[in-house]
Design a protein around this motif. Structure first.
Motif, PDB file in Angstrom:
ATOM      1  N   UNK A  76     -11.130   3.348   6.812  1.00  0.00           N
ATOM      2  CA  UNK A  76     -12.445   3.814   6.358  1.00  0.00           C
ATOM      3  C   UNK A  76     -12.343   5.219   5.790  1.00  0.00           C
ATOM      4  N   UNK A  77     -11.580   6.073   6.439  1.00  0.00           N
ATOM      5  CA  UNK A  77     -11.398   7.433   5.938  1.00  0.00           C
ATOM      6  C   UNK A  77     -10.689   7.413   4.585  1.00  0.00           C
ATOM      7  N   UNK A  78      -9.717   6.530   4.432  1.00  0.00           N
ATOM      8  CA  UNK A  78      -8.984   6.465   3.157  1.00  0.00           C
ATOM      9  C   UNK A  78      -9.910   6.032   2.015  1.00  0.00           C
ATOM     10  N   UNK A  79     -10.900   5.223   2.342  1.00  0.00           N
ATOM     11  CA  UNK A  79     -11.838   4.790   1.299  1.00  0.00           C
ATOM     12  C   UNK A  79     -12.877   5.878   0.996  1.00  0.00           C
ATOM     13  N   UNK A 102       0.841  -1.204   0.000  1.00  0.00           N
ATOM     14  CA  UNK A 102       0.000   0.000   0.000  1.00  0.00           C
ATOM     15  C   UNK A 102       0.872   1.248   0.000  1.00  0.00           C
ATOM     16  N   UNK A 103       1.951   1.243   0.787  1.00  0.00           N
ATOM     17  CA  UNK A 103       2.855   2.397   0.813  1.00  0.00           C
ATOM     18  C   UNK A 103       3.577   2.545  -0.521  1.00  0.00           C
ATOM     19  N   UNK A 104       3.961   1.436  -1.117  1.00  0.00           N
ATOM     20  CA  UNK A 104       4.620   1.476  -2.423  1.00  0.00           C
ATOM     21  C   UNK A 104       3.684   2.073  -3.482  1.00  0.00           C
ATOM     22  N   UNK A 105       2.400   1.712  -3.427  1.00  0.00           N
ATOM     23  CA  UNK A 105       1.413   2.280  -4.352  1.00  0.00           C
ATOM     24  C   UNK A 105       1.252   3.778  -4.101  1.00  0.00           C
ATOM     25  N   UNK A 106       1.279   4.169  -2.824  1.00  0.00           N
ATOM     26  CA  UNK A 106       1.193   5.596  -2.497  1.00  0.00           C
ATOM     27  C   UNK A 106       2.390   6.346  -3.066  1.00  0.00           C
ATOM     28  N   UNK A 107       3.582   5.808  -2.894  1.00  0.00           N
ATOM     29  CA  UNK A 107       4.789   6.490  -3.396  1.00  0.00           C
ATOM     30  C   UNK A 107       4.774   6.603  -4.913  1.00  0.00           C
ATOM     31  N   UNK A 108       4.196   5.605  -5.571  1.00  0.00           N
ATOM     32  CA  UNK A 108       4.153   5.618  -7.028  1.00  0.00           C
ATOM     33  C   UNK A 108       3.125   6.622  -7.547  1.00  0.00           C
ATOM     34  N   UNK A 109       1.949   6.698  -6.896  1.00  0.00           N
ATOM     35  CA  UNK A 109       0.856   7.525  -7.408  1.00  0.00           C
ATOM     36  C   UNK A 109       0.695   8.858  -6.684  1.00  0.00           C
ATOM     37  N   UNK A 110       1.233   8.954  -5.453  1.00  0.00           N
ATOM     38  CA  UNK A 110       1.087  10.140  -4.608  1.00  0.00           C
ATOM     39  C   UNK A 110      -0.382  10.468  -4.316  1.00  0.00           C
ATOM     40  N   UNK A 111      -1.247   9.450  -4.337  1.00  0.00           N
ATOM     41  CA  UNK A 111      -2.649   9.661  -3.971  1.00  0.00           C
ATOM     42  C   UNK A 111      -2.767   9.625  -2.453  1.00  0.00           C
ATOM     43  N   UNK A 112      -3.340  10.669  -1.913  1.00  0.00           N
ATOM     44  CA  UNK A 112      -3.448  10.800  -0.461  1.00  0.00           C
ATOM     45  C   UNK A 112      -4.199   9.620   0.166  1.00  0.00           C
ATOM     46  N   UNK A 113      -5.216   9.124  -0.525  1.00  0.00           N
ATOM     47  CA  UNK A 113      -6.006   8.010   0.009  1.00  0.00           C
ATOM     48  C   UNK A 113      -5.145   6.764   0.213  1.00  0.00           C
ATOM     49  N   UNK A 114      -4.219   6.521  -0.676  1.00  0.00           N
ATOM     50  CA  UNK A 114      -3.334   5.361  -0.522  1.00  0.00           C
ATOM     51  C   UNK A 114      -2.363   5.551   0.636  1.00  0.00           C
ATOM     52  N   UNK A 115      -1.966   6.765   0.902  1.00  0.00           N
ATOM     53  CA  UNK A 115      -1.131   7.037   2.067  1.00  0.00           C
ATOM     54  C   UNK A 115      -1.876   6.731   3.356  1.00  0.00           C
ATOM     55  N   UNK A 116      -3.142   7.167   3.440  1.00  0.00           N
ATOM     56  CA  UNK A 116      -3.956   6.847   4.605  1.00  0.00           C
ATOM     57  C   UNK A 116      -4.183   5.339   4.722  1.00  0.00           C
ATOM     58  N   UNK A 117      -4.404   4.691   3.581  1.00  0.00           N
ATOM     59  CA  UNK A 117      -4.629   3.247   3.589  1.00  0.00           C
ATOM     60  C   UNK A 117      -3.418   2.505   4.140  1.00  0.00           C
ATOM     61  N   UNK A 118      -2.243   2.877   3.698  1.00  0.00           N
ATOM     62  CA  UNK A 118      -1.039   2.201   4.189  1.00  0.00           C
ATOM     63  C   UNK A 118      -0.842   2.468   5.680  1.00  0.00           C
ATOM     64  N   UNK A 119      -1.110   3.689   6.131  1.00  0.00           N
ATOM     65  CA  UNK A 119      -0.990   4.014   7.548  1.00  0.00           C
ATOM     66  C   UNK A 119      -2.004   3.212   8.371  1.00  0.00           C
TER      67      UNK A 119
END
Length: 98
Positions: A92-95, A33-50
């Motif tokens: 839930x917030x990330x979704x 999930x963090x790797x996907x966030x780093x690749x796309x820089x989508x805030x929702x993926x950052x919250x998801x990984x956290x």
């Protein structure tokens, strides 16, 4: 043989194995999930990984606190539950965020 004998050593070993597997699988999910966030820089993926990181930490923490730091078991379970709750709220917030 007592009907209340639960095989404490076997259950403790099984619990240690399961908690280790939860840590490994949760860590892998958090990493991807963090790797996907780093690749796309989508805030929702950052919250998801956290959120997945919090849930994974929560699932592993109670037993570790009890065994390693001699924290009362109920205190460890309470902390575990609070971290899992926080992780699920973040997921839930990330979704919800987009």
């Amino acid at each position: 043989m007592s009907p209340y004998n639960t095989g404490g050593a076997e259950i403790a070993l099984a619990l240690a194995v399961v908690k280790t597997l939860v840590l490994i699988v949760g860590g892998i999910i958090t990493y991807f999930a963090f790797k996907a966030y780093r690749r796309t820089r989508q805030r929702a993926l950052g919250y998801l990984s956290f959120g997945f990181g919090l849930v994974t930490l929560g699932f592993v923490l109670a037993g570790m606190l009890y065994e390693v730091l001699s924290v009362h078991l109920m205190t460890g379970v309470l902390l575990e539950s609070l971290l899992v709750l926080a992780g699920f709220l973040v997921i839930a917030y990330s979704l919800y965020v987009q």
